[in-house]
Design a protein around this motif. Structure first.
Motif, PDB file in Angstrom:
ATOM      1  N   ASP A 173       0.649   8.089  -5.754  1.00 36.44           N
ATOM      2  CA  ASP A 173      -0.257   9.092  -4.969  1.00 36.44           C
ATOM      3  C   ASP A 173      -1.876   8.379  -4.669  1.00 36.44           C
ATOM      4  O   ASP A 173      -2.924   9.387  -4.416  1.00 36.44           O
ATOM      5  CB  ASP A 173      -0.287  10.320  -5.499  1.00 36.44           C
ATOM      6  N   ASP A 174      -1.921   7.083  -4.889  1.00 34.87           N
ATOM      7  CA  ASP A 174      -3.166   6.601  -4.417  1.00 34.87           C
ATOM      8  C   ASP A 174      -3.040   5.202  -3.963  1.00 34.87           C
ATOM      9  O   ASP A 174      -1.985   4.620  -4.035  1.00 34.87           O
ATOM     10  CB  ASP A 174      -3.822   6.529  -5.924  1.00 34.87           C
ATOM     11  N   THR A 175      -4.112   4.727  -3.289  1.00 35.61           N
ATOM     12  CA  THR A 175      -3.734   3.404  -2.785  1.00 35.61           C
ATOM     13  C   THR A 175      -4.568   2.164  -3.153  1.00 35.61           C
ATOM     14  O   THR A 175      -4.773   1.141  -2.868  1.00 35.61           O
ATOM     15  CB  THR A 175      -3.803   3.519  -1.101  1.00 35.61           C
ATOM     16  N   THR A 176      -5.385   2.585  -4.254  1.00 35.02           N
ATOM     17  CA  THR A 176      -6.312   1.469  -4.923  1.00 35.02           C
ATOM     18  C   THR A 176      -5.597   0.450  -5.341  1.00 35.02           C
ATOM     19  O   THR A 176      -6.091  -0.817  -5.110  1.00 35.02           O
ATOM     20  CB  THR A 176      -7.040   2.234  -6.270  1.00 35.02           C
ATOM     21  N   TYR A 177      -4.503   0.289  -6.096  1.00 37.23           N
ATOM     22  CA  TYR A 177      -3.977  -0.851  -6.457  1.00 37.23           C
ATOM     23  C   TYR A 177      -3.152  -1.710  -5.337  1.00 37.23           C
ATOM     24  O   TYR A 177      -3.076  -2.730  -5.231  1.00 37.23           O
ATOM     25  CB  TYR A 177      -3.243  -0.805  -7.704  1.00 37.23           C
ATOM     26  N   GLY A 178      -2.720  -0.729  -4.334  1.00 38.70           N
ATOM     27  CA  GLY A 178      -2.017  -1.581  -3.268  1.00 38.70           C
ATOM     28  C   GLY A 178      -2.940  -2.310  -2.578  1.00 38.70           C
ATOM     29  O   GLY A 178      -2.681  -3.235  -1.684  1.00 38.70           O
TER      30      GLY A 178
ATOM     31  N   ILE B 195       0.683  -1.252   0.008  1.00 38.23           N
ATOM     32  CA  ILE B 195       0.024  -0.086  -0.075  1.00 38.23           C
ATOM     33  C   ILE B 195       0.752   1.260  -0.014  1.00 38.23           C
ATOM     34  O   ILE B 195       0.734   2.105  -0.678  1.00 38.23           O
ATOM     35  CB  ILE B 195      -1.065   0.038   1.179  1.00 38.23           C
ATOM     36  N   VAL B 196       1.791   1.324   0.612  1.00 40.64           N
ATOM     37  CA  VAL B 196       2.880   2.506   0.798  1.00 40.64           C
ATOM     38  C   VAL B 196       3.628   2.572  -0.486  1.00 40.64           C
ATOM     39  O   VAL B 196       3.598   3.623  -1.007  1.00 40.64           O
ATOM     40  CB  VAL B 196       3.982   2.204   2.103  1.00 40.64           C
ATOM     41  N   ILE B 197       3.937   1.522  -1.162  1.00 39.51           N
ATOM     42  CA  ILE B 197       4.617   1.584  -2.484  1.00 39.51           C
ATOM     43  C   ILE B 197       3.664   2.216  -3.287  1.00 39.51           C
ATOM     44  O   ILE B 197       3.906   3.143  -4.218  1.00 39.51           O
ATOM     45  CB  ILE B 197       5.165   0.239  -2.879  1.00 39.51           C
ATOM     46  N   ASP B 198       2.469   1.764  -3.303  1.00 37.69           N
ATOM     47  CA  ASP B 198       1.483   2.188  -4.448  1.00 37.69           C
ATOM     48  C   ASP B 198       1.299   3.621  -4.070  1.00 37.69           C
ATOM     49  O   ASP B 198       1.026   4.587  -4.929  1.00 37.69           O
ATOM     50  CB  ASP B 198       0.077   1.646  -4.179  1.00 37.69           C
ATOM     51  N   TYR B 199       0.984   4.339  -3.004  1.00 39.56           N
ATOM     52  CA  TYR B 199       1.021   5.730  -2.348  1.00 39.56           C
ATOM     53  C   TYR B 199       2.361   6.349  -3.100  1.00 39.56           C
ATOM     54  O   TYR B 199       1.885   7.428  -3.391  1.00 39.56           O
ATOM     55  CB  TYR B 199       0.641   6.067  -1.180  1.00 39.56           C
ATOM     56  N   TRP B 200       3.148   5.873  -2.923  1.00 38.36           N
ATOM     57  CA  TRP B 200       4.559   6.566  -3.093  1.00 38.36           C
ATOM     58  C   TRP B 200       4.648   6.964  -4.540  1.00 38.36           C
ATOM     59  O   TRP B 200       5.116   7.950  -4.968  1.00 38.36           O
ATOM     60  CB  TRP B 200       5.719   5.735  -2.595  1.00 38.36           C
TER      61      TRP B 200
END
Length: 190
Positions: free
Chosen positions: A71-76, A63-68
């Motif tokens: 800038d979204d957490t959908t795929y994380g 989730i953090v990698i996706d956000y990084w």
């Protein structure tokens, strides 16, 4: 449970619930994250990647990698759902999964002990149901897909009937919905 089921059953559910996340076909490959838990077998530590003690941090990292990066957490979150679907499916299958390994070595799983008895001894209707439909089992984690207690090797089922059914269901749903969408686009007037 076999590899195909761990990939295609959660992928089918995710595709039906959130089809918008799979607009590009390469996102279907995220279903492979349903196999992450079974990487503990080649590592030689069965149960390590079936444990929430290990899986929750892995999911948080995804989730953090996706956000990084986006800038979204959908795929994380979607990827984490695929990762966490694996122990859930194993528990439903009746495998005793060590959810708190290495803190607690005891595993948990469901069994389905109900049987149907037919014949005159079964009662007035000539059949009877015996035993509860489902039971929660605690015990030693089962290694791989070894059903014989004397088998201690770490084995892994790649394909079985459930996996073939899960794969065919996904292909039917995916193909049917894609065909329906193309047909609807073709019927739209400019």
């Amino acid at each position: 449970m076999d590899a195909l089921t761990h990939v295609f059953l959660p992928l089918t559910i995710a595709y039906v619930l959130r089809r918008d996340l799979f607009q590009q076909p390469q996102y279907l490959l995220l279903g492979l994250f349903g196999l992450v838990s079974d990487l503990d077998k080649p590592l030689g530590v069965p149960g390590l990647l079936h444990s929430l003690v290990t899986l929750v941090p892995i999911c948080l990292i995804l989730i953090v990698i996706d956000y990084w990066y986006r800038d979204d957490t959908t795929y994380g979150l979607l990827t984490s759902a695929f990762v966490l679907s694996h122990p859930v499916l194993d528990i439903l299958e009746g495998v005793t999964v060590p959810l708190l390994y290495p803190l607690v070595a005891t595993g948990v799983g469901f069994t389905y002990p109900m049987t149907v008895v037919f014949g005159p001894d079964a009662g007035a209707l000539w059949f009877a149901l015996e035993g509860p439909p489902v039971a929660l089992e605690f015990g030693e984690p089962r290694l791989g897909h070894a059903t014989d207690p004397d088998v201690t090797e770490n084995t892994y089922g790649v394909i079985d009937g459930y996996g073939v059914a899960s794969t065919l269901t996904f292909l039917f749903v995916y193909g049917g919905l894609e065909w329906q969408e193309r047909r609807e686009r073709g019927n739209e007037s400019p």
